[in-house]
Design an enzyme around this catalytic site. Sequence first.
Site, PDB file in Angstrom:
ATOM      1  CD  GLU A   2      -1.280  -6.176   4.898  1.00  0.00           C
ATOM      2  OE1 GLU A   2      -0.344  -7.017   3.593  1.00  0.00           O
ATOM      3  OE2 GLU A   2      -1.019  -5.027   5.311  1.00  0.00           O
ATOM      4  CB  CYS A  23      -0.849  -0.195   1.093  1.00  0.00           C
ATOM      5  SG  CYS A  23      -2.438   0.866   0.875  1.00  0.00           S
ATOM      6  CG  HIS A  53      -3.762  -4.112   3.303  1.00  0.00           C
ATOM      7  ND1 HIS A  53      -2.188  -2.971   3.734  1.00  0.00           N
ATOM      8  CD2 HIS A  53      -4.135  -2.577   2.763  1.00  0.00           C
ATOM      9  CE1 HIS A  53      -2.442  -1.805   3.891  1.00  0.00           C
ATOM     10  NE2 HIS A  53      -3.963  -1.351   2.997  1.00  0.00           N
TER      11      HIS A  53
HETATM   12  N1  GLN Z   1      -2.164   6.400   2.648  1.00  0.00           N
HETATM   13  C1  GLN Z   1      -2.252   5.632   1.742  1.00  0.00           C
HETATM   14  C2  GLN Z   1      -3.793   6.229   0.733  1.00  0.00           C
HETATM   15  O1  GLN Z   1      -4.861   6.521   1.308  1.00  0.00           O
HETATM   16  C3  GLN Z   1      -1.633   4.618   1.500  1.00  0.00           C
HETATM   17  C4  GLN Z   1      -2.592   3.208   2.322  1.00  0.00           C
HETATM   18  C5  GLN Z   1      -2.384   2.615   3.302  1.00  0.00           C
HETATM   19  O2  GLN Z   1      -1.348   1.779   3.003  1.00  0.00           O
HETATM   20  N2  GLN Z   1      -3.211   1.936   3.699  1.00  0.00           N
HETATM   21  O3  GLN Z   1      -3.688   6.029  -0.779  1.00  0.00           O
END
Ligand code: GLN
Length: 552
Positions: free
Chosen positions: A517, A391, A515
Site C-alpha cells: 500500500e 504484513c 506493505h
Molecule cells: N507485528 C508484526 C511484526 O512485527 C507485523 C507488523 C505489521 O503488520 N506491520 O512482524
Amino acid sequence: MPKEPKTGYDPGLGRKFIFVTGGVMSGLGKGITAASTGRLLANAGFDVTAVKIDPYLNVDAGTMNPYQHGEVYVLKDGGEVDLDLGNYERFLGVDMTSDHNVTTGKTYQEVIERERAGDYLGKTVQIIPHITDDIKRRIREAAAGTDVCIVEVGGTVGDIEGMPYLEALRQFAHEESPENILFAHVTLVPYSKNGEQKTKPTQHSVKELRSIGLQPDIVVGRCDDELETATKEKIALFCDVPTDAVFSNPDVEDIYHVPLMIESENLDEYIMQQLGLAAESLPPSQRDNRWRELVTRERSGTVDIALVGKYDIEDAYMSVYEALKHAGIEERVDVNVLWVDSDEMLDRHESRLEEADGIVVPGGFGSRGTPGKIKAIQYCRERDVPFLGLCLGFQMAVVEHARNVLHLNSAHSAELDSETPHPVIDILPEQYEVEDLGGTMRLGAHTTEISGGSLAEWIYNDTVCTERHRHRYEVNPAYIDELESGALTFSGCAGNRMEILERTDHPFFFGTQFHPEFRSRPDRASPPFVSFIQSVKNELDARRLRDEEVEI
Ligand code: GLN
C-alpha cells in the site's frame, strides 16, 4: 518597505518555498491543501517537493500508536514518518526520504550530539540560533535541486512546540529574497448558529502569527462551503492581505478532488505569480492533465471490501484505503470500504463479512483483535472469498493455515503467544540483539524474488518486486516445508525469508509480508490491490451469471 534581498537563488538549495501554517485547530486538512497545490505546480511543469514539520519530541512516528496520529507511513529508505508524507508522495508522485520529515526529536538529538562532540566549544547552546539553524539547514537540504518546496508546519500557530519552527521560518524568510518565499495560512471559517461565516477565529490566529513576526501572504479558509465575498473582504481587511489572496477551500467528497477545487479558485496561478514562476510555467493547454482524468473517470458499479482491523479510525489504515481507491480507479469501479472491528467480529460482526465482496486484513501489532482476524481469514479460505493479507494479515494467514488445515494445535506467532508449541511466525534472527524499539524493525524497500508460474508473477508481471517493509517477525524457517505441504505456497522470498503467500485451491488468496500500500499512487495502483479488485469483480460477475442461470 520591501525587504532587501539577502541571498540570491541557489539551485543547490531549492529555489522557492511555500511555508504552510495552520490556524484555529488541527485536522483541517492543511496537508491535503498543501499537497494539492503542489500537484498543480507540478502539472505546470515544476519540480515540487515537500517537508513536513512535526513539532513533537519523538524522533520519528515509528513509536507512536495509530490512535495518536494515524498510520505510521513507511518510506523507501525505511523512515517511519507522519502520514502526511504519504499524501505528499501520492499527490506529488515522488519518493521522499526521512529527511523530509523534520521533528523536534531529530533536531534536538542532532544539536545535543554536536554539543557533546565539542562542535560548539565555548558557546552556550540555545534554541536560537542552534536549533533554528539546524531547522533551516534541514529545509534547505531537503529542497535541494527542486523548483518549489512546500514546508508544512504541523499543529496550530500558538502551540509551544511549534515556536522554534515559526522562528526558524521567520529567519529563513529574512535570509532569502522576498520573491522566493510565500507564507500560506490555512484556517477555519466556521458558521454561526444563524448561518453566518465567522472570521474572528481567523483574525485571532493571524494576529498570533503576526505577533511572532510572520505575515501571511495568502489565507485559505476551510469552510463547509465557499467563502462569501464579504467574508473574504473581512479577512483581507483584518489580516492585511489583498482580497484576491483569500481563498476558499470548501469540503469536497473525495480528497482527490481538492486539486480541481484549488484550480477553480486560481490559487495555483496566484502562487506562481507571487513566486515569479508564472512566466516559466507551461501554458494551461500544455499542462499535465492526467490527475483530472484519473479522478473523474467513469466507474461502472461498486465493490464492497471489508477491512478487518482493530483501530476504529480511518487514519490508522490511510494507505490501505488509498491503495484500494487507486485499484478502483484502475479497474473503473468505486470501492466501498466496510470497516469491520476485529475485536467485535467474533460475536457481532461476522454477519458483516457476508456483505463484503472481498476482505483485507491489514498490518498491526499486538494480540488484540487477532482472533477476529484469523476468523475472517478462515471465512475467506473456506468460502472462496477474495483475500488480501498485509504484513500481520499475511502472518495470520499462515497461523490460520497451520491451525485449521495442518492441525498444528495452538500454532501462533511468537509475538502474540510466547508459549505456543508451534511458533510458525517467529522473531527475525537479527532482532534478538535489538534493545531500543525506535527505528529498529526490518524497514523500508527490500527486493523479493518471485517464483515462475505463480499468481505473484502474474500480479507483478515480473520475477522480482521491491516493496516497503515494517516488521519484526517472519515465517519461521523451521516450519516452511510443513506449511507448504497443503495448498499454500510461498511464491516470493528474500533468501529464506518468506515474503508472499498464495493458495492454489482458491480464486484469490494472497498475502504479503511487505506493505504494498505504501507504493500505491492514483496513477500507479499497487499490483496486488489491482489484482485483488479484479478478482472481486470476476467473482461478482461469476455469481451474477450463476444467479441468472438459476432464474432461467
Ligand atoms: N507485528 C508484526 C511484526 O512485527 C507485523 C507488523 C505489521 O503488520 N506491520 O512482524
